[in-house]
Design a protein around this motif. Structure first.
Motif, PDB file in Angstrom:
ATOM      1  N   GLU A   1      22.029 -70.673  81.404  1.00 20.18           N
ATOM      2  CA  GLU A   1      22.979 -70.181  80.414  1.00 20.18           C
ATOM      3  C   GLU A   1      22.284 -70.158  79.051  1.00 20.18           C
ATOM      4  OE1 GLU A   1      26.850 -68.829  80.126  1.00 20.18           O
ATOM      5  OE2 GLU A   1      26.911 -70.668  81.304  1.00 20.18           O
ATOM      6  N   GLY A   2      22.393 -69.040  78.337  1.00 13.42           N
ATOM      7  CA  GLY A   2      21.738 -68.904  77.043  1.00 13.42           C
ATOM      8  C   GLY A   2      20.392 -68.216  77.099  1.00 13.42           C
ATOM      9  N   ASP A   3      19.900 -67.885  78.303  1.00 12.80           N
ATOM     10  CA  ASP A   3      18.587 -67.237  78.447  1.00 12.80           C
ATOM     11  C   ASP A   3      18.721 -65.719  78.552  1.00 12.80           C
ATOM     12  OD1 ASP A   3      17.353 -69.690  78.400  1.00 12.80           O
ATOM     13  OD2 ASP A   3      17.100 -69.827  80.570  1.00 12.80           O
ATOM     14  N   GLU A   4      19.618 -65.118  77.781  1.00 13.19           N
ATOM     15  CA  GLU A   4      19.850 -63.671  77.889  1.00 13.19           C
ATOM     16  C   GLU A   4      18.595 -62.849  77.610  1.00 13.19           C
ATOM     17  OE1 GLU A   4      23.948 -65.385  76.939  1.00 13.19           O
ATOM     18  OE2 GLU A   4      21.847 -65.784  76.391  1.00 13.19           O
ATOM     19  N   GLU A   5      17.767 -63.286  76.680  1.00 10.04           N
ATOM     20  CA  GLU A   5      16.572 -62.503  76.337  1.00 10.04           C
ATOM     21  C   GLU A   5      15.595 -62.444  77.514  1.00 10.04           C
ATOM     22  OE1 GLU A   5      12.913 -62.619  73.093  1.00 10.04           O
ATOM     23  OE2 GLU A   5      14.869 -63.488  72.556  1.00 10.04           O
ATOM     24  N   GLU A   6      15.354 -63.575  78.144  1.00 11.16           N
ATOM     25  CA  GLU A   6      14.475 -63.595  79.320  1.00 11.16           C
ATOM     26  C   GLU A   6      15.107 -62.831  80.477  1.00 11.16           C
ATOM     27  OE1 GLU A   6      11.021 -64.924  81.616  1.00 11.16           O
ATOM     28  OE2 GLU A   6      11.540 -64.266  79.595  1.00 11.16           O
ATOM     29  N   ALA A   7      16.423 -62.958  80.617  1.00 11.00           N
ATOM     30  CA  ALA A   7      17.121 -62.231  81.668  1.00 11.00           C
ATOM     31  C   ALA A   7      16.989 -60.724  81.474  1.00 11.00           C
ATOM     32  CB  ALA A   7      18.597 -62.622  81.688  1.00 11.00           C
ATOM     33  N   ALA A   8      17.086 -60.262  80.225  1.00 10.24           N
ATOM     34  CA  ALA A   8      16.954 -58.829  79.945  1.00 10.24           C
ATOM     35  C   ALA A   8      15.554 -58.337  80.279  1.00 10.24           C
ATOM     36  CB  ALA A   8      17.281 -58.557  78.478  1.00 10.24           C
TER      37      ALA A   8
END
Length: 465
Positions: free
Chosen positions: A241-248
């Motif tokens: 949770e909170g890793d949106e940049e890496e997920a993108a």
């Protein structure tokens, strides 16, 4: 007579060093020492229980603090262990995701079905035959409401689905892995469904599944129910949770055609990130169990928590050898907790060797459901052991994956490695599987190898590559 028989319960410690490590951790985490399992004296027969079966994904045997992890803290799962029975010698039905799910859903060896031969399922032509009876279909026939939330991994639409195999409701993903935010799956397509229709939700997947499960267990029903709650945590990609940049970044790679490279996340992850994911799983389970308690159904619900196979890259496995995809202990031994307040006392530990198909048989018996005689179970019900203190029947635990084989009888384990070498280990004294006794005990090795080959002869052969 066979050269060996199962040792007495007191001796079945599944590796003295392991039990000492895990037992000490649990005493600290739970606030009081565990005691050997003993069935509670039977009271008046109660209502048929509900079943909440929670599966973590690629969670290793020692990844919970109650199993000895020195750095991961899992207070909610430790509390679950303290409220019921912790199994030290529990195993998955296979060393990878979908074969274990086949073994749990059918109660049979994965090699009895074509879909179970995939290790794991990766093709849309493979899957669990909807005509095969399942834990869900048999319980539904006996009057249970059934639902599956989370990872299915037993085939894709249009031919395969939980709703085609006995579950009344399904919310989750069909494939073996997905990126936690975009929901892009192992073939690059969007993979979050409600029933047979896609469902749009780009929030962190563990959060989404938890909300669904909380809602589900909070409902009031007139009939008993089964909920299979299958998290993808802590399976790769290593996203919290909170890793949106890496997920993108990973989602862009998947959309660009690097599907498995993006999802497998070989260039990311860490022990610390893995710790964060396991602890988020613990929090999620805690929320579901709190909702169950608020609903007033806690006492009459059997909760089972386990993993689909051993841990992978960042998992804490000590003192086991091997990892996911291997039939060494680290690939198949998994944490397993069972709680049923109405019938089981807490703070107990069991060293009985058990595995996934046993839970199928157990839940069917507890739910008053009969197996289909045309599809005999390979698992053995543990209801007599848990409720009446009966001995678990003497039997062998059998595993087969392409390139590996294993069989456990008592504390003895026969293992064949990928190079064709046969090994013999005494798990009672060598749970790390480092002292190979094959040369010292050739008769026993031959006996266990013959037992493995007898079971194998009744299974479907692997298709040629």
């Amino acid at each position: 007579m066979p050269e060996i028989s199962r040792r007495g319960f007191a001796g079945l410690v599944g590796g003295g060093a392991v039990t000492a490590v895990a037992g000490t951790a649990t005493a600290t985490a739970a606030g009081a020492a565990e005691r050997p399992f003993r069935a509670r004296p039977a009271g008046r027969p109660g209502r048929r229980p509900n079943f909440l079966f929670i599966i973590a994904d690629d969670l290793g045997w020692a990844d919970l603090s109650s199993y000895g992890s020195p750095h991961i803290r899992t207070p909610h799962l430790d509390r679950l262990a303290a409220q019921g029975v912790r199994f030290t010698d529990a195993y998955a039905g296979s060393a990878t995701c979908s074969p274990t799910r086949f073994s749990l859903y059918t109660g049979r060896y994965p090699g009895r079905t074509k879909g179970g031969l995939a290790e794991p399922i990766a093709s849309r032509t493979q899957g669990l035959d909807p005509s095969h009876p399942t834990l869900a279909s048999l319980l539904r026939k006996a009057g249970y409401d059934t639902a599956l939330i989370g990872k299915w991994h037993c085939g894709w639409l249009p031919d395969h689905s939980p709703t085609k195999s006995g579950w009344d409701e399904f919310f989750g993903n069909f494939g073996g892995a997905l990126e936690y935010f975009s929901k892009l799956g192992q073939d690059g397509s969007y993979d979050l469904y409600e029933g047979d229709a896609t469902y749009q939700d780009l929030r962190y997947y563990t959060t989404v599944l938890t909300e669904r499960a909380v809602d589900h267990v909070s409902r009031r029903r007139s009939r008993p129910w089964l909920l299979n709650l299958n998290f993808t945590t802590p399976h790769w990609p290593w996203i919290a949770e909170g890793d949106e940049e890496e997920a993108a970044r990973l989602a862009a790679r998947v959309r660009g055609g690097d599907v498995m490279g993006g999802l497998r996340h070989d260039d990311g992850g860490s022990v610390e990130k893995y710790k964060e994911m396991v602890e988020s799983l613990d929090t999620a389970v805690g929320k579901v169990l709190a909702a169950l308690r608020r609903s007033g159904q806690e006492d009459d619900t059997v909760v089972v928590f386990s993993s689909d196979n051993g841990g992978e890259r960042f998992s804490y496995q000590w003192p086991l050898s091997g990892e996911k995809a291997s039939l060494l202990e680290g690939g198949i031994r998994v944490p397993t907790l069972v709680r049923w307040p109405a019938r089981l006392d807490g703070r107990q530990v069991s060293h009985e060797p058990v595995y996934s198909p046993d839970w199928t048989a157990t839940l069917l018996e507890l739910g008053g459901a009969r197996p289909d005689p045309a599809y005999p179970l390979d698992g053995h019900s543990l209801a007599g052991y848990l409720l009446r203190g009966e001995d678990v029947p003497e039997r062998d635990l059998f595993w087969r994956v392409r390139g590996n084989r294993a069989l456990r009888r008592g504390d003895w384990k026969y293992y064949r490695d990928a190079n064709g070498g046969d090994h013999l280990y005494d798990l009672g004294t060598d749970v790390r599987e480092q002292a190979d006794l094959a040369a010292a005990r050739p008769g026993l090795l031959a006996e266990l190898r013959a037992a493995w080959e007898k079971v194998d002869a009744g299974l479907l052969p692997y298709p040629a590559r």
